[in-house]
Design a protein around this motif. Sequence first.
Motif, PDB file in Angstrom:
ATOM      1  N   ALA A  75       7.993  15.433 -15.437  1.00 26.65           N
ATOM      2  CA  ALA A  75       7.988  15.396 -16.811  1.00 26.65           C
ATOM      3  C   ALA A  75       8.142  13.798 -17.351  1.00 26.65           C
ATOM      4  N   PRO A  76       7.682  13.404 -18.205  1.00 28.94           N
ATOM      5  CA  PRO A  76       7.792  11.803 -18.817  1.00 28.94           C
ATOM      6  C   PRO A  76       8.961  11.504 -18.725  1.00 28.94           C
ATOM      7  N   GLY A  77       9.891  12.197 -19.121  1.00 33.16           N
ATOM      8  CA  GLY A  77      11.424  11.794 -19.359  1.00 33.16           C
ATOM      9  C   GLY A  77      12.078  11.725 -17.923  1.00 33.16           C
ATOM     10  N   ASP A  78      11.594  12.195 -16.758  1.00 32.54           N
ATOM     11  CA  ASP A  78      12.038  12.365 -15.501  1.00 32.54           C
ATOM     12  C   ASP A  78      11.520  11.302 -14.393  1.00 32.54           C
ATOM     13  N   ILE A  79      10.417  10.715 -15.112  1.00 35.55           N
ATOM     14  CA  ILE A  79       9.656   9.729 -14.180  1.00 35.55           C
ATOM     15  C   ILE A  79      10.478   8.641 -13.873  1.00 35.55           C
ATOM     16  N   VAL A  80      11.291   8.027 -14.505  1.00 42.52           N
ATOM     17  CA  VAL A  80      12.103   6.768 -14.021  1.00 42.52           C
ATOM     18  C   VAL A  80      13.014   7.120 -12.975  1.00 42.52           C
ATOM     19  N   ARG A  81      13.882   8.374 -13.282  1.00 46.39           N
ATOM     20  CA  ARG A  81      14.764   8.705 -12.154  1.00 46.39           C
ATOM     21  C   ARG A  81      13.970   9.031 -11.005  1.00 46.39           C
ATOM     22  N   ARG A  82      13.023   9.734 -10.970  1.00 49.81           N
ATOM     23  CA  ARG A  82      12.314  10.049  -9.882  1.00 49.81           C
ATOM     24  C   ARG A  82      11.610   8.981  -8.937  1.00 49.81           C
ATOM     25  N   SER A  83      11.268   7.953  -9.901  1.00 56.81           N
ATOM     26  CA  SER A  83      10.499   6.800  -9.169  1.00 56.81           C
ATOM     27  C   SER A  83      11.847   6.129  -8.600  1.00 56.81           C
ATOM     28  N   ILE A 117       0.766  -1.161   0.051  1.00 54.16           N
ATOM     29  CA  ILE A 117       0.033  -0.130   0.102  1.00 54.16           C
ATOM     30  C   ILE A 117       0.926   1.129  -0.056  1.00 54.16           C
ATOM     31  N   THR A 118       1.761   1.309   0.901  1.00 53.54           N
ATOM     32  CA  THR A 118       2.690   2.494   1.063  1.00 53.54           C
ATOM     33  C   THR A 118       3.409   2.819  -0.367  1.00 53.54           C
ATOM     34  N   LEU A 119       4.309   1.725  -0.720  1.00 54.97           N
ATOM     35  CA  LEU A 119       5.045   1.776  -1.909  1.00 54.97           C
ATOM     36  C   LEU A 119       4.344   2.111  -3.042  1.00 54.97           C
ATOM     37  N   ARG A 120       2.953   1.790  -3.166  1.00 52.24           N
ATOM     38  CA  ARG A 120       2.283   1.809  -4.611  1.00 52.24           C
ATOM     39  C   ARG A 120       1.843   3.351  -4.178  1.00 52.24           C
ATOM     40  N   ARG A 121       1.480   3.805  -3.491  1.00 47.56           N
ATOM     41  CA  ARG A 121       1.224   5.319  -3.123  1.00 47.56           C
ATOM     42  C   ARG A 121       2.296   6.210  -3.207  1.00 47.56           C
ATOM     43  N   LEU A 122       3.377   5.829  -2.948  1.00 48.36           N
ATOM     44  CA  LEU A 122       4.598   6.803  -2.987  1.00 48.36           C
ATOM     45  C   LEU A 122       4.931   6.953  -4.798  1.00 48.36           C
ATOM     46  N   LEU A 123       5.064   5.738  -5.149  1.00 50.91           N
ATOM     47  CA  LEU A 123       5.436   5.697  -6.706  1.00 50.91           C
ATOM     48  C   LEU A 123       4.476   6.360  -7.603  1.00 50.91           C
ATOM     49  N   ARG A 124       3.337   6.132  -7.137  1.00 51.18           N
ATOM     50  CA  ARG A 124       1.890   6.636  -8.186  1.00 51.18           C
ATOM     51  C   ARG A 124       2.239   8.350  -7.889  1.00 51.18           C
ATOM     52  N   GLU A 125       2.489   8.628  -6.725  1.00 52.25           N
ATOM     53  CA  GLU A 125       2.699  10.218  -6.464  1.00 52.25           C
ATOM     54  C   GLU A 125       4.216  10.742  -7.410  1.00 52.25           C
ATOM     55  N   ALA A 126       4.982   9.659  -7.518  1.00 46.12           N
ATOM     56  CA  ALA A 126       6.397  10.025  -8.024  1.00 46.12           C
ATOM     57  C   ALA A 126       5.769  10.254  -9.594  1.00 46.12           C
ATOM     58  N   ARG A 127       5.114   9.378  -9.993  1.00 48.20           N
ATOM     59  CA  ARG A 127       4.560   9.214 -11.610  1.00 48.20           C
ATOM     60  C   ARG A 127       3.671  10.406 -12.029  1.00 48.20           C
ATOM     61  N   GLN A 128       2.627  10.927 -10.834  1.00 47.88           N
ATOM     62  CA  GLN A 128       1.701  11.889 -11.202  1.00 47.88           C
ATOM     63  C   GLN A 128       1.992  12.959 -10.659  1.00 47.88           C
ATOM     64  N   GLY A 129       3.001  13.335  -9.926  1.00 49.37           N
ATOM     65  CA  GLY A 129       3.341  14.657  -9.221  1.00 49.37           C
ATOM     66  C   GLY A 129       4.088  15.723 -10.235  1.00 49.37           C
TER      67      GLY A 129
END
Length: 225
Positions: A97-105, A82-94
Amino acid sequence: MKKTRPAEEQSPKEELSRSARKDLTRAGLTQAALQLMGEGRSFTSLGIREIAREAGMVPNAFYRHFRNTDELGLALVEEVGITLRRLLREARQGGVAPGDIVRRSVQVYHQYVLQNRLLFLFISSERSGGSRILRLAIRNDVTHFTNEMAQDFRHLGLYKDLSTRSLQMICGLIVTTMLAVAPEILDLPPNQPLLEAEMTENFVQQLQVVLLGATLWKEKVRAID
């Protein structure tokens, strides 16, 4: 003699207090199990009395929260998922930029693993051994994680030409890579910023290769058709 008010007449403050105490007791039991595993024990070797003793409680306190050790293990799997899915969803949708999603995640995941070392030792251990119930729970959580990531990719407009099945396959490879790298994060010596940066960059590149393969997979499907 002071009378005890019926439950329905007790104040919200009292109810909250009982609920908080219950949560603390439950957290104490799960943390005790993790501490024992941190000493080198396997989860399946832990007994209820041992966990309760480590938590400073009597065995009956354990049964007020869990029927057995597998149920405690399921609670740990759920907590990570639950916690990790929430954090990574926030990283993808916060607003990233699409090009930075991988590094941020990767940054979010790396930090979460470090902050929850014992939890990930538990997940890494039980994912491939131990209780069949926990293996299945982790596998189900991986599937949930994969499907949620695929839905987010759709929402972000990424890999539009991929079928749902192919997109889920790609996301499954990403999740598998993430799980595989967790022990490497945990084994990294402390206070080694250069090693940490090198490992993080390697992790980013691994995921970028997977995503690059996703674009090539689209072309391959078209060629077969």
